[in-house]
Design a protein around this motif. Structure first.
Motif, PDB file in Angstrom:
ATOM      1  N   UNK A 174       9.525 -21.297   4.423  1.00 38.24           N
ATOM      2  CA  UNK A 174       9.391 -21.643   3.000  1.00 38.24           C
ATOM      3  C   UNK A 174       7.985 -21.343   2.483  1.00 38.24           C
ATOM      4  N   UNK A 175       7.903 -21.126   1.180  1.00 36.14           N
ATOM      5  CA  UNK A 175       6.609 -21.186   0.506  1.00 36.14           C
ATOM      6  C   UNK A 175       6.389 -22.660   0.167  1.00 36.14           C
ATOM      7  N   UNK A 176       5.720 -22.974  -0.919  1.00 34.97           N
ATOM      8  CA  UNK A 176       5.482 -24.387  -1.248  1.00 34.97           C
ATOM      9  C   UNK A 176       6.799 -25.054  -1.632  1.00 34.97           C
ATOM     10  N   UNK A 177       7.074 -26.195  -1.017  1.00 33.18           N
ATOM     11  CA  UNK A 177       8.310 -26.932  -1.278  1.00 33.18           C
ATOM     12  C   UNK A 177       8.041 -27.973  -2.367  1.00 33.18           C
ATOM     13  N   UNK A 178       8.965 -28.104  -3.284  1.00 31.19           N
ATOM     14  CA  UNK A 178       8.815 -29.045  -4.394  1.00 31.19           C
ATOM     15  C   UNK A 178       9.118 -30.465  -3.914  1.00 31.19           C
ATOM     16  N   UNK A 179       8.050 -31.174  -3.558  1.00 32.96           N
ATOM     17  CA  UNK A 179       8.168 -32.568  -3.126  1.00 32.96           C
ATOM     18  C   UNK A 179       7.195 -33.422  -3.930  1.00 32.96           C
ATOM     19  N   UNK A 180       7.432 -34.725  -4.007  1.00 35.84           N
ATOM     20  CA  UNK A 180       6.500 -35.597  -4.725  1.00 35.84           C
ATOM     21  C   UNK A 180       5.077 -35.516  -4.184  1.00 35.84           C
ATOM     22  N   UNK A 181       4.924 -35.395  -2.864  1.00 38.46           N
ATOM     23  CA  UNK A 181       3.591 -35.306  -2.269  1.00 38.46           C
ATOM     24  C   UNK A 181       2.873 -34.048  -2.721  1.00 38.46           C
ATOM     25  N   UNK A 182       3.580 -32.910  -2.690  1.00 36.83           N
ATOM     26  CA  UNK A 182       2.946 -31.662  -3.118  1.00 36.83           C
ATOM     27  C   UNK A 182       2.597 -31.686  -4.602  1.00 36.83           C
ATOM     28  N   UNK A 183       3.441 -32.303  -5.412  1.00 38.98           N
ATOM     29  CA  UNK A 183       3.128 -32.412  -6.851  1.00 38.98           C
ATOM     30  C   UNK A 183       1.881 -33.267  -7.074  1.00 38.98           C
ATOM     31  N   UNK A 184       1.756 -34.328  -6.297  1.00 28.48           N
ATOM     32  CA  UNK A 184       0.583 -35.192  -6.426  1.00 28.48           C
ATOM     33  C   UNK A 184      -0.683 -34.482  -5.959  1.00 28.48           C
ATOM     34  N   UNK A 185      -0.546 -33.667  -4.901  1.00 28.35           N
ATOM     35  CA  UNK A 185      -1.701 -32.952  -4.359  1.00 28.35           C
ATOM     36  C   UNK A 185      -2.117 -31.776  -5.237  1.00 28.35           C
ATOM     37  N   UNK A 186      -1.156 -31.187  -5.957  1.00 31.06           N
ATOM     38  CA  UNK A 186      -1.432 -29.996  -6.779  1.00 31.06           C
ATOM     39  C   UNK A 186      -0.865 -30.191  -8.186  1.00 31.06           C
ATOM     40  N   UNK A 187      -1.410 -31.149  -8.941  1.00 30.45           N
ATOM     41  CA  UNK A 187      -0.816 -31.525 -10.229  1.00 30.45           C
ATOM     42  C   UNK A 187      -0.860 -30.427 -11.299  1.00 30.45           C
ATOM     43  N   UNK A 188      -1.742 -29.451 -11.139  1.00 34.58           N
ATOM     44  CA  UNK A 188      -1.872 -28.399 -12.151  1.00 34.58           C
ATOM     45  C   UNK A 188      -1.035 -27.158 -11.836  1.00 34.58           C
ATOM     46  N   UNK A 189      -0.290 -27.185 -10.754  1.00 34.92           N
ATOM     47  CA  UNK A 189       0.499 -26.026 -10.337  1.00 34.92           C
ATOM     48  C   UNK A 189       1.743 -25.872 -11.216  1.00 34.92           C
ATOM     49  N   UNK A 190       2.318 -24.678 -11.166  1.00 32.52           N
ATOM     50  CA  UNK A 190       3.579 -24.411 -11.854  1.00 32.52           C
ATOM     51  C   UNK A 190       4.716 -24.771 -10.901  1.00 32.52           C
ATOM     52  N   UNK A 191       5.270 -25.959 -11.075  1.00 33.93           N
ATOM     53  CA  UNK A 191       6.279 -26.459 -10.140  1.00 33.93           C
ATOM     54  C   UNK A 191       7.549 -25.600 -10.141  1.00 33.93           C
ATOM     55  N   UNK A 192       7.770 -24.882 -11.228  1.00 32.31           N
ATOM     56  CA  UNK A 192       9.001 -24.083 -11.317  1.00 32.31           C
ATOM     57  C   UNK A 192       9.026 -22.940 -10.301  1.00 32.31           C
ATOM     58  N   UNK A 193       7.859 -22.597  -9.752  1.00 36.32           N
ATOM     59  CA  UNK A 193       7.807 -21.510  -8.765  1.00 36.32           C
ATOM     60  C   UNK A 193       8.005 -22.022  -7.340  1.00 36.32           C
ATOM     61  N   UNK A 194       8.069 -23.325  -7.192  1.00 37.67           N
ATOM     62  CA  UNK A 194       8.191 -23.911  -5.864  1.00 37.67           C
ATOM     63  C   UNK A 194       9.655 -23.972  -5.427  1.00 37.67           C
ATOM     64  N   UNK A 195       9.864 -23.914  -4.118  1.00 38.87           N
ATOM     65  CA  UNK A 195      11.216 -23.918  -3.565  1.00 38.87           C
ATOM     66  C   UNK A 195      11.787 -25.341  -3.549  1.00 38.87           C
ATOM     67  N   UNK A 196      13.031 -25.456  -3.961  1.00 40.37           N
ATOM     68  CA  UNK A 196      13.701 -26.756  -3.952  1.00 40.37           C
ATOM     69  C   UNK A 196      14.216 -27.085  -2.548  1.00 40.37           C
ATOM     70  N   UNK A 197      14.069 -28.342  -2.099  1.00 43.36           N
ATOM     71  CA  UNK A 197      14.599 -28.728  -0.790  1.00 43.36           C
ATOM     72  C   UNK A 197      16.080 -28.384  -0.632  1.00 43.36           C
ATOM     73  N   UNK A 198      16.854 -28.571  -1.707  1.00 41.59           N
ATOM     74  CA  UNK A 198      18.280 -28.265  -1.638  1.00 41.59           C
ATOM     75  C   UNK A 198      18.559 -26.802  -1.398  1.00 41.59           C
ATOM     76  N   UNK A 199      17.687 -25.930  -1.916  1.00 42.97           N
ATOM     77  CA  UNK A 199      17.858 -24.492  -1.704  1.00 42.97           C
ATOM     78  C   UNK A 199      17.617 -24.130  -0.236  1.00 42.97           C
ATOM     79  N   UNK A 200      16.622 -24.754   0.356  1.00 51.90           N
ATOM     80  CA  UNK A 200      16.361 -24.528   1.781  1.00 51.90           C
ATOM     81  C   UNK A 200      17.538 -25.029   2.606  1.00 51.90           C
ATOM     82  N   UNK A 201      18.082 -26.174   2.234  1.00 52.25           N
ATOM     83  CA  UNK A 201      19.240 -26.728   2.934  1.00 52.25           C
ATOM     84  C   UNK A 201      20.423 -25.770   2.890  1.00 52.25           C
ATOM     85  N   UNK A 202      20.590 -25.081   1.779  1.00 58.70           N
ATOM     86  CA  UNK A 202      21.699 -24.131   1.653  1.00 58.70           C
ATOM     87  C   UNK A 202      21.535 -22.952   2.605  1.00 58.70           C
ATOM     88  N   UNK A 203      20.312 -22.459   2.741  1.00 57.00           N
ATOM     89  CA  UNK A 203      20.066 -21.345   3.667  1.00 57.00           C
ATOM     90  C   UNK A 203      20.305 -21.793   5.102  1.00 57.00           C
TER      91      UNK A 203
END
Length: 226
Positions: A174-203
């Protein structure tokens, strides 16, 4: 027929998504985690907390509980791990050992101990979480990337080792995964570019399926956002 699935690190955000996806598919899911208990339930899942996956005896005891409850092991998903951002000059050498322990030794230990049950399955599957950052490490990512690179090499070597058996071995990067921890650590990032946990689960679900039976030894980037 319902399969017996183990998800390590199953109490975390990604582990929970993976476990839920398998449960929704009708599989028998066991979540194994270092944390004592899960914050969120997955209906029907067998939760085993307080397990040090670098300790063979503790891991073996957890596997015995799974096989007793679910009748074997068909799928092992190695999600357990951790992350530390630290430069070499400003950091500690102990961090390198910690990352190796959390990310590589956990996967190697439970995989080794689960191999007899996985090889006895008609279609054994091992899927581990590697990292896109382990292909080209950025500043402060050395210890983490080195440990995840170890997961990649484990995946490749084990796939060759198990050639001719029922078991396939692959890793998700994965690249950056969209989690609450990552959002808190990188609040200015564009979250829409991050991978969703559910998408990884599908793969992971695809690799574990019959349709993924011919894929082994693969390191598969999963990097597209929502």
């Amino acid at each position: 027929m319902a399969r017996s699935v183990i998800v390590t690190g199953g109490f975390g955000i990604l582990g929970e998504a993976v476990a839920q996806a398998f449960a929704d598919a009708g599989d028998k899911v066991a979540r194994i985690d270092f944390a004592p208990e899960a914050k969120a339930a997955v209906a029907g899942a067998l939760d085993i907390g307080g397990v040090d996956l670098t300790d063979a005896a503790s891991t073996e005891a957890a596997l015995d509980k799974v096989t007793a409850a679910n009748g074997g092991i068909d799928v092992l998903v190695n999600v357990a791990g951790g992350f530390t951002w630290e430069t070499l000059e400003g950091g500690a050498i102990a961090t390198w050992a910690k990352m190796q322990s959390m990310n590589l030794l956990t996967a190697a230990t439970i995989t080794q101990l689960a191999l007899p049950a996985l090889k006895a399955s008609a279609a054994g599957r091992i899927v581990s979480i590697g990292a896109g950052a382990a292909i080209k490490a950025g500043m402060g990512m050395g210890a983490y990337a080195a440990s995840k690179s170890g997961v990649h090499r484990l995946t490749e070597a084990l796939a060759e080792e198990l050639a001719g058996t029922s078991v396939t071995v692959n890793a998700i990067l994965p690249s950056i995964i969209d989690t609450p921890t990552n959002r808190a650590d990188m609040p200015d990032a564009d979250f829409s570019t991050w991978v969703q946990p559910g998408a990884i689960a599908e793969v992971i679900g695809f690799l574990a399926s019959d349709a993924g039976r011919s894929i082994t030894g693969a390191l598969i980037p999963v990097s597209r956002g929502s």
